[in-house]
Design a protein around this motif. Structure first.
Motif, mmCIF file in Angstrom:
data_model
loop_
_atom_site.group_PDB
_atom_site.id
_atom_site.type_symbol
_atom_site.label_atom_id
_atom_site.label_comp_id
_atom_site.label_asym_id
_atom_site.label_seq_id
_atom_site.Cartn_x
_atom_site.Cartn_y
_atom_site.Cartn_z
ATOM 1 N N VAL A 82 0.832 -1.203 0.000
ATOM 2 C CA VAL A 82 0.000 0.000 0.000
ATOM 3 C C VAL A 82 0.871 1.259 0.000
ATOM 4 C CG1 VAL A 82 -1.553 1.358 1.474
ATOM 5 C CG2 VAL A 82 -2.052 -1.048 1.008
ATOM 6 N N PRO A 101 2.348 -8.574 -6.284
ATOM 7 C CA PRO A 101 1.393 -9.686 -6.313
ATOM 8 C C PRO A 101 1.704 -10.754 -5.268
ATOM 9 C CG PRO A 101 1.941 -9.033 -8.542
ATOM 10 C CD PRO A 101 2.862 -8.258 -7.632
ATOM 11 N N VAL A 104 0.878 -9.536 -1.706
ATOM 12 C CA VAL A 104 -0.564 -9.536 -1.434
ATOM 13 C C VAL A 104 -1.038 -10.955 -1.125
ATOM 14 C CG1 VAL A 104 -2.855 -9.186 -2.449
ATOM 15 C CG2 VAL A 104 -1.069 -7.466 -2.785
ATOM 16 N N LEU A 105 -0.662 -11.905 -1.968
ATOM 17 C CA LEU A 105 -1.205 -13.263 -1.851
ATOM 18 C C LEU A 105 -0.637 -14.012 -0.653
ATOM 19 C CD1 LEU A 105 -1.208 -14.181 -5.652
ATOM 20 C CD2 LEU A 105 -3.164 -13.494 -4.228
ATOM 21 N N VAL A 142 -7.873 1.772 5.738
ATOM 22 C CA VAL A 142 -8.598 2.477 4.667
ATOM 23 C C VAL A 142 -8.844 3.926 5.090
ATOM 24 C CG1 VAL A 142 -10.695 2.572 3.265
ATOM 25 C CG2 VAL A 142 -9.699 0.359 3.839
ATOM 26 N N LEU A 145 -5.817 5.829 4.576
ATOM 27 C CA LEU A 145 -5.631 6.064 3.141
ATOM 28 C C LEU A 145 -6.443 7.284 2.702
ATOM 29 C CD1 LEU A 145 -4.117 4.290 1.015
ATOM 30 C CD2 LEU A 145 -6.315 3.310 0.428
ATOM 31 N N HIS B 78 -8.310 -8.672 -4.757
ATOM 32 C CA HIS B 78 -6.863 -8.919 -4.730
ATOM 33 C C HIS B 78 -6.366 -9.454 -6.081
ATOM 34 C CE1 HIS B 78 -6.491 -8.972 -0.035
ATOM 35 N NE2 HIS B 78 -6.947 -7.843 -0.512
ATOM 36 N N ASP B 79 -7.164 -10.308 -6.722
ATOM 37 C CA ASP B 79 -6.787 -10.829 -8.045
ATOM 38 C C ASP B 79 -6.583 -9.717 -9.046
ATOM 39 O OD1 ASP B 79 -6.885 -13.406 -7.272
ATOM 40 O OD2 ASP B 79 -8.678 -13.955 -8.416
ATOM 41 N N VAL B 81 -5.729 -6.700 -8.511
ATOM 42 C CA VAL B 81 -4.460 -6.024 -8.213
ATOM 43 C C VAL B 81 -3.296 -6.870 -8.719
ATOM 44 C CG1 VAL B 81 -2.904 -5.297 -6.353
ATOM 45 C CG2 VAL B 81 -5.349 -4.752 -6.218
ATOM 46 N N VAL B 82 -3.369 -8.167 -8.415
ATOM 47 C CA VAL B 82 -2.279 -9.077 -8.792
ATOM 48 C C VAL B 82 -2.101 -9.124 -10.308
ATOM 49 C CG1 VAL B 82 -1.689 -11.542 -8.866
ATOM 50 C CG2 VAL B 82 -2.355 -10.472 -6.693
ATOM 51 N N PRO B 101 -3.903 0.304 -3.536
ATOM 52 C CA PRO B 101 -3.944 0.277 -2.062
ATOM 53 C C PRO B 101 -5.348 0.080 -1.513
ATOM 54 C CG PRO B 101 -2.438 1.988 -2.795
ATOM 55 C CD PRO B 101 -3.124 1.460 -4.027
ATOM 56 N N ALA B 102 -6.319 0.848 -2.029
ATOM 57 C CA ALA B 102 -7.687 0.722 -1.525
ATOM 58 C C ALA B 102 -8.239 -0.672 -1.807
ATOM 59 C CB ALA B 102 -8.579 1.802 -2.146
ATOM 60 N N VAL B 104 -6.597 -3.515 -2.067
ATOM 61 C CA VAL B 104 -5.982 -4.488 -1.153
ATOM 62 C C VAL B 104 -6.652 -4.400 0.213
ATOM 63 C CG1 VAL B 104 -3.870 -5.064 0.131
ATOM 64 C CG2 VAL B 104 -3.742 -4.541 -2.318
ATOM 65 N N LEU B 105 -6.816 -3.187 0.719
ATOM 66 C CA LEU B 105 -7.302 -3.012 2.093
ATOM 67 C C LEU B 105 -8.791 -3.322 2.230
ATOM 68 C CD1 LEU B 105 -5.288 0.208 2.998
ATOM 69 C CD2 LEU B 105 -4.804 -2.150 3.689
ATOM 70 N N VAL B 106 -9.594 -2.949 1.236
ATOM 71 C CA VAL B 106 -11.016 -3.287 1.301
ATOM 72 C C VAL B 106 -11.192 -4.800 1.160
ATOM 73 C CG1 VAL B 106 -13.292 -2.963 0.244
ATOM 74 C CG2 VAL B 106 -11.768 -1.002 0.555
ATOM 75 N N ASP B 108 -9.094 -6.940 2.404
ATOM 76 C CA ASP B 108 -8.797 -7.408 3.768
ATOM 77 C C ASP B 108 -9.999 -7.209 4.690
ATOM 78 O OD1 ASP B 108 -6.295 -8.012 2.882
ATOM 79 O OD2 ASP B 108 -5.272 -6.366 3.911
ATOM 80 N N GLU B 141 -3.292 -19.410 -5.614
ATOM 81 C CA GLU B 141 -2.982 -18.153 -6.310
ATOM 82 C C GLU B 141 -1.465 -17.945 -6.380
ATOM 83 O OE1 GLU B 141 -5.251 -15.916 -7.523
ATOM 84 O OE2 GLU B 141 -7.079 -16.059 -6.325
ATOM 85 N N LEU B 145 0.962 -17.864 -9.635
ATOM 86 C CA LEU B 145 1.922 -16.785 -9.850
ATOM 87 C C LEU B 145 3.288 -17.365 -10.221
ATOM 88 C CD1 LEU B 145 1.542 -13.705 -9.393
ATOM 89 C CD2 LEU B 145 2.629 -14.005 -7.170
#
Lengths: 319, 319
Positions: A82, A101, A104-105, A142, A145, B78-79, B81-82, B101-102, B104-106, B108, B141, B145
């Motif tokens: 982030v 990537p 994150v995963l 968030v 952010l 997340h996918d 983003v990845v 960033p948003a 990823v965090l949302v 989560d 995932e 990768l």
């Protein structure tokens, strides 16, 4: 604190090493980089020390302390993505080495694994505490952010953010010790209160250190928050106390158009002029005192002393 | 299937809308974009239809189906983003609109929220099934990768990847219906088997469609996987059956040096010459048949018919 919980911490580290394994080799490789890389295990140590405070004699807390550390590690991996961070604890971050990537995963994996550990323990109460804390952490991140680069963020709003993104996990790590020791709600609340206030104090000191430490102390350079446009309490105080020119400077700095060494020197001069660093540390001391007072009901002894010292140590980092 | 579960699905959608709320406005805004944006609710519908198959008369499955959809939504965020995706279901992705960033965090947040929903339900068995599935999805995932752009990935390895990243959640969504209906282990296993095989069939058809559909069908263009260097079963088959020149082409394509329209046309020609699309669909049909056979022990009726039709519909997308 380390001496008090050393034996337990070995068990926790065994669980961590064992449960970060996967047939997918990149997972232990990437997770191990961060988990082995100089982490202080502060949150699991809090679980262990609080369990000791309650004379808990079992072993359930080993698995749960590992679960807490996995949640923390997952948030660090995602935070670095982030923030686009390149350094943590003086080492290159996972996202720089393996890419966003993978970070994150693998964070997702560790997060899921932490819930598997809690399910193995079998306490719905612990699951409730830590799933709630995880949701609150994400909300806090968030929220931060959204507040990023907005210099008009109020002190109360900022304290709400760090209470969520940092202090919620400290509070939960302490509280679950009360659950495994099967103590009543008032004990859980006292431990929660200790952890939450310690967490806020800890984060405020981190915010202050960013404007005073040298690179060795933090594993990152002075002024990282400044250059990233992170609105922290020192900035909020200096902005509130400054004149029109100061406010313009802070606004431009947080919006990213003042990132030179001269700008940072000017920022530090403004922070000093308005006592913003000292007063951030003073705020942290107040939260630290609240944490210590939350321990009042518990009997004196080595565990309580260790928890008090943890607060003092957190504050002392600023000096 | 939609007719069978329409009333239940309204309840699930209420839970979803209610529980994606947060005082941090960006969370419902971003989550709502994806959750309201044309999602088919396939996984929660499977939970509902399987519960109907077992004549379950309660309401616990509403919350749990919402939890399943939250896990799915978190993985989609997340996918994207990845993969650096820009389009999903014909709309701009959240990471394009609000940034990585948003997203990823949302993601989560939704993931944590899904565990809160499960904790409220209170079944450790459901928590075990879905925390395990979540860890397996993340492993799948990461595995994908690692395999990305490696054209020598074997069919077995690839089936392992999609079994983890796609089919594990289908299996879990079905299995938890057996838990809430308090049926024995053999029922859970049959539902798991149905969901897992349906999930694999579903993913293989997705892989095939990427080389045959037009943009309207999928909400994304033909050849997205090809241009991203995603090694899927059609590529694995065409590579295995091709000559030296073909293999060089596929290697270059997966490594990213063949992304033109002519390259895509050549890829499709090679896939046709080696029956790679038809045979991918044939493989999918086999898994689909296994899913239908897993329903053998259950009595005939509208629920069973709906679950069989779900398989047939998944396969029919390729035609």
């Amino acid at each position: 604190m380390i001496q008090l919980v050393a034996a337990d911490l070995n068990h926790v580290n065994s669980v961590i090493l064992d449960r970060m394994q996967s047939e997918v080799a990149l997972i232990p490789e990437l997770a191990g980089h961060l988990i082995a890389g100089g982490g202080k295990r502060m949150r699991p140590m809090l679980t262990l020390a609080c369990a000791r405070l309650l004379d808990y004699g079992g072993t359930r807390h080993h698995k749960l302390a590992a679960a807490v550390e996995f949640i923390h590690t997952a948030t660090l991996l995602h935070d670095d993505v982030v923030d686009g961070s390149g350094l943590r604890r003086g080492r290159r971050t996972a996202n720089i080495i393996w890419g966003n990537p993978a970070s994150v995963l693998v964070g997702d994996f560790l997060f899921s694994r932490s819930f598997e550990l809690m399910v193995e323990d079998g306490s719905l109460k612990v699951l409730r505490i830590l799933s709630r804390a995880s949701a609150v952490i994400a909300e806090g991140e968030v929220d931060q952010l959204t507040a990023q680069r907005r210099v008009e963020t109020s002190e109360d709003h900022y304290l709400g953010i760090i209470s969520a993104k940092t202090a919620a996990l400290f509070a939960a790590a302490c509280r679950i010790a009360g659950v495994v020791a099967e103590r009543d709600e008032s004990v859980e609340q006292a431990l929660d209160c200790y952890g939450r206030n310690l967490g806020i104090a800890f984060q405020l000191i981190d915010d202050a250190i960013d404007y005073v430490s040298d690179a060795e102390t933090m594993g990152k350079g002075v002024g990282d928050d400044f250059r990233d446009g992170k609105v922290t309490l020192p900035v909020i105080l200096a902005h509130a106390r400054g004149d029109e020119a100061d406010r313009r400077f802070w606004r431009e700095a947080m919006e990213g158009s003042r990132t030179s060494d001269d700008d940072l020197a000017h920022a530090i001069a403004l922070l000093k002029r308005h006592n913003a660093i000292d007063d951030t540390i003073a705020r942290a001391r107040t939260y630290g005192q609240r944490a210590i007072d939350a321990l009042g009901p518990f009997r004196n002894g080595s565990a309580k002393s260790a928890l008090v010292e943890a607060v003092e140590f957190a504050i002392a980092r600023a000096y």
